[in-house]
Design an enzyme around this catalytic site. Structure first.
Site, PDB file in Angstrom:
ATOM      1  N   CYS A  83       6.286  -7.167   0.528  1.00 27.55           N
ATOM      2  CA  CYS A  83       5.978  -7.432  -0.872  1.00 27.55           C
ATOM      3  C   CYS A  83       7.122  -6.996  -1.774  1.00 27.55           C
ATOM      4  CB  CYS A  83       4.676  -6.740  -1.266  1.00 27.55           C
ATOM      5  SG  CYS A  83       4.398  -5.218  -0.410  1.00 27.55           S
ATOM      6  N   ALA A 114      -4.062  -3.812  -4.633  1.00 27.47           N
ATOM      7  CA  ALA A 114      -3.714  -2.392  -4.775  1.00 27.47           C
ATOM      8  C   ALA A 114      -2.698  -2.183  -5.895  1.00 27.47           C
ATOM      9  CB  ALA A 114      -3.167  -1.861  -3.463  1.00 27.47           C
ATOM     10  N   THR A 115      -1.862  -3.163  -6.125  1.00 26.50           N
ATOM     11  CA  THR A 115      -0.912  -3.056  -7.244  1.00 26.50           C
ATOM     12  C   THR A 115      -1.690  -2.855  -8.540  1.00 26.50           C
ATOM     13  OG1 THR A 115       0.671  -4.455  -6.085  1.00 26.50           O
ATOM     14  CG2 THR A 115       0.930  -4.285  -8.474  1.00 26.50           C
ATOM     15  N   SER A 125      -6.565  -2.065  -0.389  1.00 27.78           N
ATOM     16  CA  SER A 125      -6.348  -3.507  -0.497  1.00 27.78           C
ATOM     17  C   SER A 125      -6.844  -4.197   0.766  1.00 27.78           C
ATOM     18  CB  SER A 125      -4.843  -3.745  -0.667  1.00 27.78           C
ATOM     19  OG  SER A 125      -4.576  -5.097  -0.861  1.00 27.78           O
ATOM     20  N   ASN A 180       4.279   2.968   4.064  1.00 28.87           N
ATOM     21  CA  ASN A 180       4.264   1.609   4.591  1.00 28.87           C
ATOM     22  C   ASN A 180       5.446   1.306   5.514  1.00 28.87           C
ATOM     23  OD1 ASN A 180       4.978   2.056   1.726  1.00 28.87           O
ATOM     24  ND2 ASN A 180       5.956   0.057   1.881  1.00 28.87           N
ATOM     25  N   HIS A 240      -6.343  -7.020   2.257  1.00 28.14           N
ATOM     26  CA  HIS A 240      -5.507  -7.789   3.196  1.00 28.14           C
ATOM     27  C   HIS A 240      -4.753  -6.918   4.184  1.00 28.14           C
ATOM     28  CE1 HIS A 240      -1.267  -7.670   1.450  1.00 28.14           C
ATOM     29  NE2 HIS A 240      -1.928  -7.242   0.395  1.00 28.14           N
TER      30      HIS A 240
HETATM   31  N1  PLP Z   1       0.831   0.185  -1.690  1.00 26.34           N
HETATM   32  C1  PLP Z   1       1.303   0.155  -0.438  1.00 26.34           C
HETATM   33  C2  PLP Z   1       1.538   1.443   0.290  1.00 26.34           C
HETATM   34  C3  PLP Z   1       1.562  -1.074   0.193  1.00 26.34           C
HETATM   35  O1  PLP Z   1       2.000  -1.096   1.440  1.00 26.34           O
HETATM   36  C4  PLP Z   1       1.326  -2.272  -0.533  1.00 26.34           C
HETATM   37  C5  PLP Z   1       1.652  -3.577   0.071  1.00 26.34           C
HETATM   38  O2  PLP Z   1       2.542  -3.682   0.905  1.00 26.34           O
HETATM   39  C6  PLP Z   1       0.828  -2.173  -1.836  1.00 26.34           C
HETATM   40  C7  PLP Z   1       0.595  -0.931  -2.392  1.00 26.34           C
HETATM   41  C8  PLP Z   1       0.535  -3.390  -2.660  1.00 26.34           C
HETATM   42  O3  PLP Z   1      -0.652  -3.954  -2.221  1.00 26.34           O
HETATM   43  P1  PLP Z   1      -1.224  -5.324  -2.846  1.00 26.34           P
HETATM   44  O4  PLP Z   1      -0.525  -6.413  -2.095  1.00 26.34           O
HETATM   45  O5  PLP Z   1      -2.677  -5.312  -2.586  1.00 26.34           O
HETATM   46  O6  PLP Z   1      -0.900  -5.305  -4.287  1.00 26.34           O
END
Ligand code: PLP
Length: 387
Positions: A328, A72-73, A203, A155, A205
């Site tokens: 993260c 997602a990043t 994402s 989150n 995971h």
């Molecule tokens: N966006 C949100 C709201 C998240 O909670 C997270 C991960 O915690 C991310 C983006 C990043 O996701 P990824 O680990 O797939 O890059």
């Protein structure tokens, strides 16, 4: 010792069915899908099925695109930088409107683009922790706004934003709308037919798929400047050999997660509420955000007088895994940023602990956790009053 995993907003266990579905793509069907020989072409039906499952999962139309990417990043970076190159750097529309409570994958990218000449507005939340249409309206200047990027669910708190109204208002002002839906997929219905997003990131995971694979939805007719240039994969919009095993896994994970939404809303919510009621029965515990405004799996609790990290450490020694913030980005103490945006007292902010459940969480685990928390709170408060 019993092990209880209550950090599902950080990542989730891979569903055994999902793991089983991806296994053949490592040593048997390992071909590059772009190769013309059998090893390549035999992967195509499963890839097509995975895409169908992703389209169905979010209600995408046949002419829309879903790019398979790394996470997602990456999806968030792709959208923000694409709008920068395509609109902000070429027109008078220089404004990106986002919120103070976004994940760093959005916030830090916006800060980077600000240095390059974008004007970024970081919207606050109301006293319930929500980004309301009124808050957006105040900044949504049609002459200036290129993009609005607002997360579907937060989150840290699990609080859900009124995405339909926010997206409709943005479209009426002639701007593009993006949502980071990472914490919404598999927890609440996400449907791009109901909510007119132009872009949406997710994402695997976070919904019982593997780490290192994600998706970016792009509505039909919306321009995208690729982040990665190279081969012609994904119609030239995202170069790089596709991770077939993980794509297949993400497709199945999405299908199962969407099928399990009713269970999530009923059973996961019931277990979450049971835990929440037990926390609220303890003295000096606050829960951030009304429960009916949150995703069914999340609690952000504050235990007055107990430092969040010390509390987590004690829970960990008893086998209970929770979190103080988003794993993260825990070094940013993003929970504090969320607390700040919600005007939560600084003292409370240091005592925040997040418990996030999943469809794999059992009643037995919640009962065990309640016992551990009661014991730990009493012990830590006794220590702090003694010294
Ligand atoms: N966006 C949100 C709201 C998240 O909670 C997270 C991960 O915690 C991310 C983006 C990043 O996701 P990824 O680990 O797939 O890059």
């Amino acid at each position: 010792m019993k092990q209880v995993y209550l950090d599902n907003n950080a990542t989730t266990i891979v569903d055994p069915l999902v793991k089983q579905a991806m296994d053949p793509f490592f040593c048997q069907m390992f071909g590059n899908p772009n190769s013309l020989h059998r090893f390549g072409t035999e992967t195509h039906p499963e890839m097509a099925l995975a895409l169908d499952r992703l389209y169905a999962g979010i209600g995408a139309g046949d002419d829309d695109d879903i790019l398979i990417n790394g996470c997602a990043t990456e999806g968030n970076n792709t959208v923000l930088k694409s709008v920068f190159w395509d609109i902000i750097s070429r027109t008078e529309k220089k404004r990106i409107i986002t919120t103070q409570i976004e994940h760093p994958a959005v916030l830090h990218t916006c800060q980077f683009l600000e240095e390059k000449g974008a004007e970024v507005v970081y919207l606050p939340v109301n006293d319930e922790g929500i980004v309301t249409p009124e808050i957006l309206r105040a900044e949504l200047d049609p002459e200036k706004t290129a993009l609005v990027s607002i997360m579907w669910a937060n989150n840290e708190t699990g609080l859900i934003n009124p995405l339909k109204e926010l997206a409709e208002m943005t479209k009426a002002a002639g701007a593009l709308f993006h949502s980071d839906a990472v914490q919404a997929i598999g927890k609440i219905p996400v449907n791009v037919q109901d909510v007119p997003v132009d872009f949406l990131t997710f994402s695997a995971h976070k919904f019982h798929g593997p780490k290192g694979i994600g998706g970016l939805y792009i509505r039909s007719g919306v321009e995208l400047v690729p982040l990665l240039h190279g081969g012609e994969q994904m119609g030239g919009l995202r170069a790089g050999t596709i991770n077939v095993a993980f794509m297949v896994a993400m497709g199945l994970a999405m299908e199962i997660a969407v099928d399990a939404l009713e269970y999530e809303d009923r059973e996961v919510r019931r277990l979450r509420d049971k835990l929440e009621d037990a926390l609220l029965a303890l003295p000096d515990v606050d829960i951030i955000g009304k429960r009916e405004l949150r995703t069914p799996n999340t609690i952000l609790a504050s235990f007055k007088g107990i430092e969040g990290e010390a509390f987590l450490w004690d829970l960990n020694t008893k086998g209970v895994a929770a979190s103080t913030g988003s794993a993260c980005s825990s070094e940013d103490l993003q929970a504090d940023a969320t607390f700040q945006a919600m005007n939560v007292d600084a003292d409370l902010a240091h005592t925040g602990v997040r418990f996030s459940l999943s469809r794999f969480t059992t009643e037995d685990e919640i009962d065990y956790t309640i016992g551990v928390i009661k014991e730990t709170v009493t012990r830590l408060r006794t220590i702090s009053s003694t010294y």
